[in-house]
Design a protein around this motif. Sequence first.
Motif, PDB file in Angstrom:
ATOM      1  N   LEU A   1       0.868  -1.174   0.000  1.00 43.84           N
ATOM      2  CA  LEU A   1       0.000   0.000   0.000  1.00 43.84           C
ATOM      3  C   LEU A   1       0.905   1.224   0.000  1.00 43.84           C
ATOM      4  CD1 LEU A   1      -2.684  -1.066   2.645  1.00 43.84           C
ATOM      5  CD2 LEU A   1      -2.893  -1.108   0.152  1.00 43.84           C
TER       6      LEU A   1
ATOM      7  N   THR B   1       1.295   5.159   0.139  1.00 46.49           N
ATOM      8  CA  THR B   1       0.610   6.391   0.535  1.00 46.49           C
ATOM      9  C   THR B   1       1.236   7.565  -0.206  1.00 46.49           C
ATOM     10  OG1 THR B   1       0.140   5.489   2.727  1.00 46.49           O
ATOM     11  CG2 THR B   1      -0.039   7.873   2.465  1.00 46.49           C
TER      12      THR B   1
ATOM     13  N   LEU C   1      -2.558   3.918  -2.866  1.00 48.83           N
ATOM     14  CA  LEU C   1      -2.692   3.016  -4.003  1.00 48.83           C
ATOM     15  C   LEU C   1      -2.144   1.641  -3.631  1.00 48.83           C
ATOM     16  CD1 LEU C   1      -1.659   5.195  -7.094  1.00 48.83           C
ATOM     17  CD2 LEU C   1      -3.945   4.821  -6.131  1.00 48.83           C
ATOM     18  N   SER C   2      -2.971   0.638  -3.808  1.00 48.16           N
ATOM     19  CA  SER C   2      -2.552  -0.757  -3.634  1.00 48.16           C
ATOM     20  C   SER C   2      -1.786  -1.176  -4.883  1.00 48.16           C
ATOM     21  CB  SER C   2      -3.798  -1.624  -3.438  1.00 48.16           C
ATOM     22  OG  SER C   2      -3.483  -2.985  -3.547  1.00 48.16           O
ATOM     23  N   CYS C   3      -0.567  -1.660  -4.694  1.00 47.35           N
ATOM     24  CA  CYS C   3       0.306  -1.923  -5.836  1.00 47.35           C
ATOM     25  C   CYS C   3       0.817  -3.359  -5.835  1.00 47.35           C
ATOM     26  CB  CYS C   3       1.517  -0.980  -5.792  1.00 47.35           C
ATOM     27  SG  CYS C   3       1.091   0.766  -5.924  1.00 47.35           S
TER      28      CYS C   3
ATOM     29  N   PRO D   1      -0.048  -0.295 -10.175  1.00 44.17           N
ATOM     30  CA  PRO D   1      -0.984   0.132  -9.136  1.00 44.17           C
ATOM     31  C   PRO D   1      -2.421  -0.228  -9.495  1.00 44.17           C
ATOM     32  CG  PRO D   1      -0.464   1.981 -10.563  1.00 44.17           C
ATOM     33  CD  PRO D   1       0.369   0.811 -11.047  1.00 44.17           C
ATOM     34  N   ASN D   2      -3.231  -0.466  -8.479  1.00 42.76           N
ATOM     35  CA  ASN D   2      -4.673  -0.416  -8.672  1.00 42.76           C
ATOM     36  C   ASN D   2      -5.062   1.059  -8.660  1.00 42.76           C
ATOM     37  OD1 ASN D   2      -5.808  -3.298  -8.523  1.00 42.76           O
ATOM     38  ND2 ASN D   2      -4.365  -3.241  -6.818  1.00 42.76           N
TER      39      ASN D   2
ATOM     40  N   ARG E   1      -7.133   4.537  -8.306  1.00 46.29           N
ATOM     41  CA  ARG E   1      -8.051   4.936  -7.232  1.00 46.29           C
ATOM     42  C   ARG E   1      -9.456   4.409  -7.521  1.00 46.29           C
ATOM     43  NH1 ARG E   1      -9.170  11.153  -6.250  1.00 46.29           N
ATOM     44  NH2 ARG E   1      -6.888  11.312  -6.224  1.00 46.29           N
TER      45      ARG E   1
ATOM     46  N   SER F   1      -7.200   0.221  -3.211  1.00 48.97           N
ATOM     47  CA  SER F   1      -6.801   1.627  -3.310  1.00 48.97           C
ATOM     48  C   SER F   1      -7.899   2.525  -2.755  1.00 48.97           C
ATOM     49  CB  SER F   1      -6.502   1.995  -4.762  1.00 48.97           C
ATOM     50  OG  SER F   1      -5.346   1.313  -5.216  1.00 48.97           O
ATOM     51  N   SER F   2      -7.511   3.742  -2.373  1.00 55.08           N
ATOM     52  CA  SER F   2      -8.494   4.706  -1.860  1.00 55.08           C
ATOM     53  C   SER F   2      -9.630   4.876  -2.851  1.00 55.08           C
ATOM     54  CB  SER F   2      -7.828   6.065  -1.631  1.00 55.08           C
ATOM     55  OG  SER F   2      -6.828   5.986  -0.649  1.00 55.08           O
TER      56      SER F   2
ATOM     57  N   ASP G   1      -2.382  11.163  -9.059  1.00 52.21           N
ATOM     58  CA  ASP G   1      -2.031   9.912  -8.380  1.00 52.21           C
ATOM     59  C   ASP G   1      -0.814   9.256  -9.026  1.00 52.21           C
ATOM     60  OD1 ASP G   1      -4.262  10.272  -6.785  1.00 52.21           O
ATOM     61  OD2 ASP G   1      -5.425   8.659  -7.707  1.00 52.21           O
TER      62      ASP G   1
END
Length: 314
Positions: free
Chosen positions: A6, A8, A15-17, A61-62, A64, A69-70, A86
Amino acid sequence: MIETSLQTLPHGIILSCRSTGAKGRPVLMFLHGFPEAAFVWDGLLAHFSQPEHGGYRCIAPNLRGFERSSAPAGVAAYRPRHLVQDIAALIELEGGQLECLIAHDWGGAVAWNLAAAQPACMKKLAIINSPHPGTFLRELQHSPAQQAASAYMNFLIRPDAEALLAEDDFRRMWAFFTAMGAADGPHAWLTEAVKAQYRAVWTQGLTGPCNYYRASPLRPPRPGPPHHDPAAAAVTIPRAMLEVHLPTLVIWAMDDTALPPALLDGLDDFVPQMTLRRVDGATHWIVHEQPALVAAYLQEFLRQAPFSPRQLAT
């Protein structure tokens, strides 16, 4: 091995990567589209992190709103400037200028905008079946064929779209794939194992993904009284926001029913350093259908010396 993290960003978005390859190596970043997630790039992450294929640091990244991810609640949070912010911030966290940004579908929309606005973020750009905003706007405004092909967008902006998409074990979501032969075509790829990966993402929420469409005017007008919802008809984009002056590879699957090949007409006017690879017999999901071919085209592009204008047809 694919690592998950994750990340930040300075402006508060997480973002979850998914990533692989040693930090400090030249970086390739991969951006997914709708209704997908970062996992779709796993094969290419593994491929390009190998020493014999460049030994790159690879990260996907996933976006947003997707997966972990947020997912800000407001539609306005999914406007292009926020999506671009982002990815620009994630690039900085990865050490600055990318060797190449590689993107498909909605990821490509973000990539086109970032490459035009902040070209110093990357040395090269690679786009896979994602329309350039200049040619997409032209076709949405003037082509009945493109308006018909994009009509699904007006379903995805309905206030109940996410609830309808989740019905019946995501029946309508599977149709995005199976309508183009994902389950039973010559390049079938939608196995039960892959479906489980999609379910794991979609059960975390579909409002964020639908908000991409709600926030964008680049869609066909909705039926109704004149000027009820002009959508793309009311849009103008300054030329400076459309020009990409980077070596750019465009891989285009010619059987993409949502994005007809007319979107390629005049593209070299906006992207003068373009190498175009047309792929017959492939659909919007070419990354799944023909991963080895996509990897080969990317490998060739990454190894190319400074650009000499050409277009390649395959």
